[in-house]
Design a protein around this motif. Sequence first.
Motif, PDB file in Angstrom:
ATOM      1  N   ARG A   1       8.453  -0.876  12.531  1.00  0.00           N
ATOM      2  CA  ARG A   1       7.210  -0.014  12.955  1.00  0.00           C
ATOM      3  C   ARG A   1       7.830   1.510  12.634  1.00  0.00           C
ATOM      4  NH1 ARG A   1       5.808  -0.053  18.714  1.00  0.00           N
ATOM      5  NH2 ARG A   1       5.326   2.085  18.628  1.00  0.00           N
ATOM      6  N   GLN A   2       8.644   1.929  12.315  1.00  0.00           N
ATOM      7  CA  GLN A   2       8.344   3.040  11.754  1.00  0.00           C
ATOM      8  C   GLN A   2       7.945   2.966  10.312  1.00  0.00           C
ATOM      9  OE1 GLN A   2       9.622   5.846  12.882  1.00  0.00           O
ATOM     10  NE2 GLN A   2       9.660   7.170  11.463  1.00  0.00           N
ATOM     11  N   ARG A   3       8.119   1.818   9.779  1.00  0.00           N
ATOM     12  CA  ARG A   3       7.025   1.575   8.622  1.00  0.00           C
ATOM     13  C   ARG A   3       6.007   1.750   9.185  1.00  0.00           C
ATOM     14  NH1 ARG A   3       5.819  -0.339   2.729  1.00  0.00           N
ATOM     15  NH2 ARG A   3       3.834  -0.305   3.872  1.00  0.00           N
ATOM     16  N   LEU A   4       5.373   1.209   9.316  1.00  0.00           N
ATOM     17  CA  LEU A   4       4.187   0.603   9.902  1.00  0.00           C
ATOM     18  C   LEU A   4       3.515   2.204  10.415  1.00  0.00           C
ATOM     19  CD1 LEU A   4       4.846  -2.844  11.473  1.00  0.00           C
ATOM     20  CD2 LEU A   4       3.508  -2.454   9.224  1.00  0.00           C
ATOM     21  N   LYS A   5       4.240   2.429  10.719  1.00  0.00           N
ATOM     22  CA  LYS A   5       3.735   4.191  11.235  1.00  0.00           C
ATOM     23  C   LYS A   5       3.192   4.969  10.142  1.00  0.00           C
ATOM     24  CE  LYS A   5       5.499   5.325  15.188  1.00  0.00           C
ATOM     25  NZ  LYS A   5       6.399   5.727  16.074  1.00  0.00           N
TER      26      LYS A   5
ATOM     27  N   GLY B   1       9.687  -2.831   3.052  1.00  0.00           N
ATOM     28  CA  GLY B   1       8.029  -3.217   1.971  1.00  0.00           C
ATOM     29  C   GLY B   1       7.532  -3.879   3.239  1.00  0.00           C
ATOM     30  N   LEU B   2       6.532  -3.619   3.432  1.00  0.00           N
ATOM     31  CA  LEU B   2       5.213  -4.441   4.131  1.00  0.00           C
ATOM     32  C   LEU B   2       5.374  -5.603   4.076  1.00  0.00           C
ATOM     33  CD1 LEU B   2       2.748  -3.993   5.927  1.00  0.00           C
ATOM     34  CD2 LEU B   2       1.649  -4.874   3.904  1.00  0.00           C
ATOM     35  N   ALA B   3       5.356  -6.862   4.099  1.00  0.00           N
ATOM     36  CA  ALA B   3       6.311  -7.825   3.888  1.00  0.00           C
ATOM     37  C   ALA B   3       7.360  -7.758   5.396  1.00  0.00           C
ATOM     38  CB  ALA B   3       6.307  -9.466   3.361  1.00  0.00           C
ATOM     39  N   ASP B   4       8.187  -7.613   4.338  1.00  0.00           N
ATOM     40  CA  ASP B   4       9.215  -7.487   5.977  1.00  0.00           C
ATOM     41  C   ASP B   4       8.998  -6.110   6.896  1.00  0.00           C
ATOM     42  OD1 ASP B   4      11.291  -8.573   3.801  1.00  0.00           O
ATOM     43  OD2 ASP B   4      12.222  -6.311   3.508  1.00  0.00           O
ATOM     44  N   ALA B   5       8.581  -5.638   6.662  1.00  0.00           N
ATOM     45  CA  ALA B   5       7.718  -4.530   7.934  1.00  0.00           C
ATOM     46  C   ALA B   5       7.408  -5.710   9.575  1.00  0.00           C
ATOM     47  CB  ALA B   5       7.158  -3.313   7.678  1.00  0.00           C
ATOM     48  N   LEU B   6       6.354  -6.332   8.635  1.00  0.00           N
ATOM     49  CA  LEU B   6       5.555  -7.312   9.337  1.00  0.00           C
ATOM     50  C   LEU B   6       6.409  -8.719   9.827  1.00  0.00           C
ATOM     51  CD1 LEU B   6       1.756  -7.585   7.122  1.00  0.00           C
ATOM     52  CD2 LEU B   6       2.147  -6.436   9.442  1.00  0.00           C
ATOM     53  N   ARG B   7       7.654  -8.967   8.985  1.00  0.00           N
ATOM     54  CA  ARG B   7       8.207  -9.911   9.711  1.00  0.00           C
ATOM     55  C   ARG B   7       8.851  -9.206  11.127  1.00  0.00           C
ATOM     56  NH1 ARG B   7       8.462 -11.970   4.171  1.00  0.00           N
ATOM     57  NH2 ARG B   7       6.764 -13.647   4.539  1.00  0.00           N
ATOM     58  N   GLY B   8       9.060  -8.410  10.731  1.00  0.00           N
ATOM     59  CA  GLY B   8       9.794  -7.642  11.801  1.00  0.00           C
ATOM     60  C   GLY B   8       9.816  -6.575  12.737  1.00  0.00           C
TER      61      GLY B   8
ATOM     62  N   PRO C   1       0.954  -0.994   0.164  1.00  0.00           N
ATOM     63  CA  PRO C   1      -0.323  -0.139   0.039  1.00  0.00           C
ATOM     64  C   PRO C   1       1.058   1.190   0.025  1.00  0.00           C
ATOM     65  CG  PRO C   1      -0.316  -1.167   2.029  1.00  0.00           C
ATOM     66  CD  PRO C   1       0.960  -1.798   1.343  1.00  0.00           C
ATOM     67  N   LEU C   2       1.823   0.781   0.221  1.00  0.00           N
ATOM     68  CA  LEU C   2       2.588   2.390   0.204  1.00  0.00           C
ATOM     69  C   LEU C   2       3.697   1.719  -0.962  1.00  0.00           C
ATOM     70  CD1 LEU C   2       3.515   4.684   2.432  1.00  0.00           C
ATOM     71  CD2 LEU C   2       4.918   3.485   3.695  1.00  0.00           C
ATOM     72  N   PRO C   3       3.786   3.376  -1.547  1.00  0.00           N
ATOM     73  CA  PRO C   3       3.835   3.668  -3.257  1.00  0.00           C
ATOM     74  C   PRO C   3       5.763   3.805  -3.342  1.00  0.00           C
ATOM     75  CG  PRO C   3       2.092   4.613  -2.809  1.00  0.00           C
ATOM     76  CD  PRO C   3       2.414   4.521  -1.863  1.00  0.00           C
ATOM     77  N   ARG C   4       6.184   3.097  -3.370  1.00  0.00           N
ATOM     78  CA  ARG C   4       7.240   2.755  -4.331  1.00  0.00           C
ATOM     79  C   ARG C   4       8.623   3.218  -3.492  1.00  0.00           C
ATOM     80  NH1 ARG C   4      10.556  -2.092  -4.693  1.00  0.00           N
ATOM     81  NH2 ARG C   4      12.305  -1.740  -3.693  1.00  0.00           N
ATOM     82  N   VAL C   5       7.554   4.805  -5.000  1.00  0.00           N
ATOM     83  CA  VAL C   5       9.038   5.779  -4.166  1.00  0.00           C
ATOM     84  C   VAL C   5       9.318   6.733  -3.134  1.00  0.00           C
ATOM     85  CG1 VAL C   5       7.905   7.162  -6.422  1.00  0.00           C
ATOM     86  CG2 VAL C   5       6.962   7.543  -4.969  1.00  0.00           C
ATOM     87  N   ILE C   6       7.720   6.436  -2.151  1.00  0.00           N
ATOM     88  CA  ILE C   6       7.780   7.122  -1.136  1.00  0.00           C
ATOM     89  C   ILE C   6       8.934   6.024  -0.030  1.00  0.00           C
ATOM     90  CG2 ILE C   6       6.406   7.455   0.798  1.00  0.00           C
ATOM     91  CD1 ILE C   6       4.245   7.996  -0.947  1.00  0.00           C
ATOM     92  N   ARG C   7       8.526   4.412   0.202  1.00  0.00           N
ATOM     93  CA  ARG C   7       9.002   3.852   0.090  1.00  0.00           C
ATOM     94  C   ARG C   7      10.895   3.973   0.081  1.00  0.00           C
ATOM     95  NH1 ARG C   7       8.345  -1.553  -0.900  1.00  0.00           N
ATOM     96  NH2 ARG C   7       6.374  -0.781  -2.432  1.00  0.00           N
ATOM     97  N   ASP C   8      11.353   4.505  -1.076  1.00  0.00           N
ATOM     98  CA  ASP C   8      12.354   4.998  -1.382  1.00  0.00           C
ATOM     99  C   ASP C   8      12.982   6.024  -0.536  1.00  0.00           C
ATOM    100  OD1 ASP C   8      12.905   2.462  -2.383  1.00  0.00           O
ATOM    101  OD2 ASP C   8      12.641   3.025  -4.744  1.00  0.00           O
ATOM    102  N   ARG C   9      11.863   6.977  -0.938  1.00  0.00           N
ATOM    103  CA  ARG C   9      12.553   8.569   0.057  1.00  0.00           C
ATOM    104  C   ARG C   9      13.519   8.789   1.059  1.00  0.00           C
ATOM    105  NH1 ARG C   9       8.441  12.441  -1.292  1.00  0.00           N
ATOM    106  NH2 ARG C   9       8.170  11.873  -3.745  1.00  0.00           N
TER     107      ARG C   9
END
Length: 759
Positions: free
Chosen positions: A219-223, A198-205, A185-193
């Motif tokens: 947490r940062q990503r999920l926030k 990525g979501l799956a990584d964040a959920l595992r993390g 759900p979080l566009p790639r450009v925003i993640r990169d910037r």
Amino acid sequence: MASLQDPLGPVVGAKAAKRLAAALDVRTVGELLRHYPRRYENRGELTDLASLRDGENVTVQAEIASVSVRRMRNRPGTVLEAVVTDGRGRLTLTFFGRGRQDWREKVLRPGVRGLFAGQVSTFQGKRQLSHPEYELLGSGEAVARAAEYAAELIPVYPATSDITSWQIADSVRMALDLLDVDDDPLPRVIRDRHGLSGLADALRGIHRPADRRDAERARQRLKWDEAFTLQVILAQRRRAAIAFSATPRKRRPDGLVAEFDGRLPFELTVGQQLAGATIADELALDHPMHRLLQGEVGSGKTVIAVRAMLQVVDGGGQAALLAPTEVLAQQHYRSISALLGPLAQAGQLGGAEQATRLTLLTGSLGAAARRKALLDAASGGAGIVIGTHALLEENVQFADLGLVVIDEQHRFGVEQRDALREKAGDGRPHVLVMTATPIPRTVAMTVFGDLEVSTLTELPAGRQAISTHVVPAAERPRYLERTWERITEEVAKGRQAYVVCPRIGGDEPAGDGPAGNGSAADGAAGDGSAAWAAAAGPAGLGRTDEDLADQGAARRPPLAVLDLAALLDRGPLAGVRLAVLHGRLPPDEKDRVMLAFAGGSVDVLVTTTVVEVGVDVPNATTMVIMDADRFGVSQLHQLRGRVGRGSHEGLCLLVTEAEAGGPARLRLDAVAATLDGFKLSRLDLEQRREGDVLGAAQAGRKSSLKLLTLLADEDLIGAARRAATELVDADPALAGQRGLAAAIGALLAEQRAEFLEKA
Ligand code: ADP
Ligand code: MG
């Protein structure tokens, strides 16, 4: 493979799925994976079995020697005990199961090697780990894995009596193993910037972090997800609003605004000038203004609203001012009539040449007056129409509604704002929302995210100070006596006072208390305060030890207006002219009381929080708030804004029985210590769950803000807002963002479902 929308049954098993649904209301993979750990525990150092000590968190590497399962004696369920050894010592692993069998029997078999982690205890002389975490090792697996495993963090979940943290962890592990996220759900450009995973990584993390940094990154990503989704919804709303057209109402150098300014007996503050200029500019645009004007009680918002309304009248339109209560509507009507003077007396003797007319429309008008008011609005004869909810009714029509001003927004919902907007013919009216409850910036960005914000930070010169003191009635009954003496003294000097109680009293039906959500407290619950007050005797309202013993640990009902008024009248305030005011009085009776108090024929008003917003009686200098701990911090601040409005200093006394040093007393001390409403509203926010603050309109129950805190994450929310605005500007329908569109659809659907539940 499983996606976030998949039901849990096939992923974690029917039994576990049922338990998760019953205990946590969690039904899909996504809902489970958004049940985040509360904290993490360290597994504990890799230890050999000979040197275990009770109480230590340890990880051991050992081989299962024997396993036994037995039924529990006193309740249903089983106990599985596995004895493990590393050649130097022995240790028992104990698992309690609910069913007749324990599935672990299939995996924990003699001869299998594994890593076991938990807290060491001793039971019946045997060292054990109760419900250890474990990872079984294949035959060739290296010792390196053991060290790594020992360093990993164990997630600790919010659990209930029906489900344990480790049961949740088991299901989460299964879900993570199968998880497949194809549309982040979080566009790639925003993640990169922003360097987000990525979501799956964040959920595992967040569920199975390798270390604390890993967890923090997740947490940062999920926030971001939480902030961003909300901001995209708001950006879409703002965009939709701008797409509507509005009639531009340009400034006229020779119009009513100019005349009004020329007549003002004071200089506008810098803040008023700035906010006024912004509003004037926006009214001149051909799309509707949506602006929130916030500022302390007495900061001069009304003057700004009047100038905006006059600009619209100058532009050939009408303005409506919506007030939350009858009392306030009438007060606005009176004070705006006075401010405008001849400018509002069109067609009357002494009226100014280009004057307009003011009309009041409330529910309590008689039939003839109502007909006239409706006609004034519909014909355009009234440039400014002031009213209550009655303005929202269908038969109210305007000739050309150009501006809607809403006073004290928190009492009105979005639907009501919309209902009034619909009354503008083509296009939409401009909207100005005013609130005296200071709102921290981040809350403004989220709760009122579809509004632009102007803030008045200074009070006009000459405003009186208000000093506030806590009166600990239980510890110092004498202080309470002194409180009533103070009121008598003020009255002797010709001044007036408010005494505020949390409840009405009498035979009132049950309802919400005032501390609940900071909204109207009128009509709160319970009874027994009459008995309490009588027992306390007229001299002091301090509670006696017998009363305490009588009532056990239960909290007595809050003090009530009707009970206290009777008590004061007979006792400490005998001879003072008292009146009561509360929401259960018929409207005309309320007006009568308010007018009597404003006119000075009543000295002391014993009242509920109906006086909270905007009531203006400059001669009232003292406010006593009974059971002050039952009110929210912001509400207390609002209430005390009723005094110190004239030429005399204000005094506010917060009467409480809350224990010194306890949280309730600390809140009151904070209110007494500062007059800074923004500081207090932050404090309020810290103490309430964010969901309460956001309210039903913004955040769904399950998917609302779990990680994001409005106060601490200001920067993140700001960044998410900018990113969301950018994205929505570039791709309004989110055509290129499947994952995001799905996440938003789910959030909105949930909000609708909750709305229906409540309706
Ligand atoms: P608010 O609506 O923000 O509570 P009001 O607009 O009712 O405040 O203003 C409170 C009082 O202060 C009113 O009597 C108003 O006429 C007066 N006032 C407003 N602006 C100024 C100013 N710049 N200087 C002096 N008095 C002002
Ligand atoms: Mg006001």
